[in-house]
Design a protein around this motif. Structure first.
Motif, mmCIF file in Angstrom:
data_model
loop_
_atom_site.group_PDB
_atom_site.id
_atom_site.type_symbol
_atom_site.label_atom_id
_atom_site.label_comp_id
_atom_site.label_asym_id
_atom_site.label_seq_id
_atom_site.Cartn_x
_atom_site.Cartn_y
_atom_site.Cartn_z
ATOM 1 N N VAL A 221 0.871 -1.175 0.000
ATOM 2 C CA VAL A 221 0.000 0.000 0.000
ATOM 3 C C VAL A 221 0.909 1.227 0.000
ATOM 4 O O VAL A 221 1.417 1.649 1.038
ATOM 5 C CB VAL A 221 -0.949 0.016 1.210
ATOM 6 C CG1 VAL A 221 -1.815 1.279 1.196
ATOM 7 C CG2 VAL A 221 -1.839 -1.230 1.200
ATOM 8 N N ASP A 222 1.130 1.746 -1.187
ATOM 9 C CA ASP A 222 2.061 2.855 -1.369
ATOM 10 C C ASP A 222 1.324 4.172 -1.134
ATOM 11 O O ASP A 222 0.499 4.592 -1.939
ATOM 12 C CB ASP A 222 2.646 2.803 -2.776
ATOM 13 C CG ASP A 222 3.719 3.862 -3.017
ATOM 14 O OD1 ASP A 222 3.998 4.644 -2.083
ATOM 15 O OD2 ASP A 222 4.267 3.901 -4.127
ATOM 16 N N PHE A 223 1.631 4.799 -0.010
ATOM 17 C CA PHE A 223 1.040 6.086 0.346
ATOM 18 C C PHE A 223 1.922 7.245 -0.102
ATOM 19 O O PHE A 223 1.517 8.405 -0.040
ATOM 20 C CB PHE A 223 0.846 6.169 1.867
ATOM 21 C CG PHE A 223 2.131 5.948 2.626
ATOM 22 C CD1 PHE A 223 3.012 6.999 2.878
ATOM 23 C CD2 PHE A 223 2.484 4.677 3.058
ATOM 24 C CE1 PHE A 223 4.201 6.783 3.549
ATOM 25 C CE2 PHE A 223 3.678 4.454 3.736
ATOM 26 C CZ PHE A 223 4.543 5.519 3.972
ATOM 27 N N SER A 224 3.135 6.959 -0.579
ATOM 28 C CA SER A 224 4.133 8.005 -0.811
ATOM 29 C C SER A 224 3.780 8.907 -1.980
ATOM 30 O O SER A 224 4.328 10.012 -2.094
ATOM 31 C CB SER A 224 5.507 7.375 -1.047
ATOM 32 O OG SER A 224 5.572 6.716 -2.308
ATOM 33 N N GLN A 225 2.876 8.473 -2.866
ATOM 34 C CA GLN A 225 2.543 9.302 -4.016
ATOM 35 C C GLN A 225 1.718 10.528 -3.635
ATOM 36 O O GLN A 225 1.398 11.354 -4.493
ATOM 37 C CB GLN A 225 1.841 8.465 -5.082
ATOM 38 C CG GLN A 225 2.784 7.467 -5.729
ATOM 39 C CD GLN A 225 2.136 6.631 -6.804
ATOM 40 O OE1 GLN A 225 1.248 7.087 -7.498
ATOM 41 N NE2 GLN A 225 2.583 5.395 -6.949
ATOM 42 N N ASN A 226 1.405 10.663 -2.357
ATOM 43 C CA ASN A 226 0.756 11.877 -1.874
ATOM 44 C C ASN A 226 1.764 12.982 -1.551
ATOM 45 O O ASN A 226 1.359 14.117 -1.291
ATOM 46 C CB ASN A 226 -0.087 11.562 -0.636
ATOM 47 C CG ASN A 226 -1.229 10.629 -0.965
ATOM 48 O OD1 ASN A 226 -2.191 11.002 -1.626
ATOM 49 N ND2 ASN A 226 -1.118 9.376 -0.527
ATOM 50 N N ALA A 227 3.054 12.653 -1.563
ATOM 51 C CA ALA A 227 4.066 13.680 -1.353
ATOM 52 C C ALA A 227 3.999 14.707 -2.474
ATOM 53 O O ALA A 227 3.659 14.385 -3.617
ATOM 54 C CB ALA A 227 5.450 13.050 -1.280
ATOM 55 N N ALA A 228 4.338 15.942 -2.151
ATOM 56 C CA ALA A 228 4.185 17.032 -3.116
ATOM 57 C C ALA A 228 4.977 16.796 -4.391
ATOM 58 O O ALA A 228 4.558 17.222 -5.476
ATOM 59 C CB ALA A 228 4.596 18.358 -2.473
ATOM 60 N N ALA A 229 6.116 16.113 -4.309
ATOM 61 C CA ALA A 229 6.985 15.924 -5.479
ATOM 62 C C ALA A 229 6.601 14.722 -6.325
ATOM 63 O O ALA A 229 7.175 14.528 -7.402
ATOM 64 C CB ALA A 229 8.435 15.787 -5.026
ATOM 65 N N LYS A 230 5.652 13.910 -5.882
ATOM 66 C CA LYS A 230 5.331 12.666 -6.566
ATOM 67 C C LYS A 230 4.168 12.854 -7.542
ATOM 68 O O LYS A 230 3.352 13.763 -7.411
ATOM 69 C CB LYS A 230 4.986 11.576 -5.554
ATOM 70 C CG LYS A 230 6.133 11.140 -4.661
ATOM 71 C CD LYS A 230 7.216 10.434 -5.461
ATOM 72 C CE LYS A 230 8.283 9.828 -4.565
ATOM 73 N NZ LYS A 230 7.799 8.642 -3.828
#
Length: 298
Positions: A221-230
């Motif tokens: 479950v990849d939550f990291s794509q919510n980072a501003a740079a993603k």
């Protein structure tokens, strides 16, 4: 000779239309451009609107060279909108914003995947949507992703948040949530908390850490794509896969009923029928009345 086409008053040189981009299906570049111009344009443009675009280019098809670019490509027409996007305090980045059919066809002629952030160009780093990228580690497949998506749907609903699904166009599933704008670090923290809860409730099925050794047989479950740079694959974009798979919106009934991976594989040729039958299943993402506030941190 490269044909010149006029699109909404803009003259475009559309090149190599007979070139086969997807050997597995014999799909030509001309057919890809037709998909973007006729099948997907209205729905895709709604999701590209006011969002800086990153391109994954694959000009020789999925088996050729691929390269990712955020800067406007050389030769970008003067009429294509360019947004100034903060990279950090001392530097601005310039990115294309695809706002109209002519810009869409110019970009599609480069042979690209479209990727967009969760925020809009006039509010950088302030997402108005949240994404969970459900990525299966073999032998897990999108079937297992669907089980995780159902868990997330119920957990999000408990916090008053609706969720909508689409295939990644690769092997997984994306869940998207319309939000009242909130800082990216808050959105990321909330998404990470839910990913960790999913792993706690479904330990044999879910992992929320990126460590590859933990992922075989489970859904990351990849939550990291919510980072501003993603960025995340834009709905309806075609992907650089063996076949011209689309990142296709799906119904919750399709997610609930999925028993084999093939049931959630949709090609460019499938999308006209789906749009005719369902309309834009992700329309709520661009309806401000559907946006909900991010829950307060515990």
């Amino acid at each position: 000779m490269t044909p010149i086409t006029e699109v909404e008053g803009r003259r475009l040189a559309l090149s190599n239309l007979d070139k086969v981009l997807y050997p597995a299906t014999g799909t030509t570049k001309g057919e890809v451009l037709h998909y973007y111009a006729v099948t997907a344009a209205d729905a895709l443009l709604a999701h590209l609107h006011n969002r800086p675009v990153s391109f994954l280019r694959y000009p020789d098809g999925p088996d050729g060279q691929r390269f990712f670019t955020k800067n406007p490509p050389p030769g970008t027409p003067s009429w294509v909108r360019i947004a100034e996007v903060p990279r950090h305090a001392a530097q601005q980045n310039r990115q294309v914003v695809v706002q109209d059919l002519a810009s869409l066809m110019w970009a599609a002629n480069l042979v690209v995947e479209f990727h967009t952030p969760q925020w809009q160009a006039d509010a950088p780093g302030i997402p108005d949507r949240m994404v969970f990228d459900l990525d299966p580690g073999a032998p897990a497949t999108v079937v297992e992703c669907c089980r995780v998506a159902l868990w997330l749907r119920e957990r999000l609903a408990a916090d008053g948040l609706p969720a909508y699904g689409k295939t990644s166009g690769s092997k997984g599933l994306h869940l998207l949530v319309p939000l009242e704008p909130a800082p990216a670090d808050r959105v990321s923290a909330y998404a990470k908390r839910l990913a960790a809860e999913a792993e706690q409730d479904l330990p044999d099925l879910v992992v929320h850490r990126m460590t590859r050794a933990l992922r075989p047989g489970k859904v990351f479950v990849d939550f990291s794509q919510n980072a501003a740079a993603k960025t995340t694959a834009t709905p309806y974009t075609l992907r650089a896969r063996a076949e011209p798979t689309a990142s296709a919106p799906v119904t919750w009934a399709e997610i609930e009923d999925c028993r084999t991976p093939a049931e959630l594989v949709f090609l460019a040729a499938d999308m006209a029928g789906r749009l005719e039958r369902y309309g834009d299943l992700l329309g709520p993402l661009i309806d401000p009345d559907r946006a909900r506030p991010l829950p307060a941190a515990p």
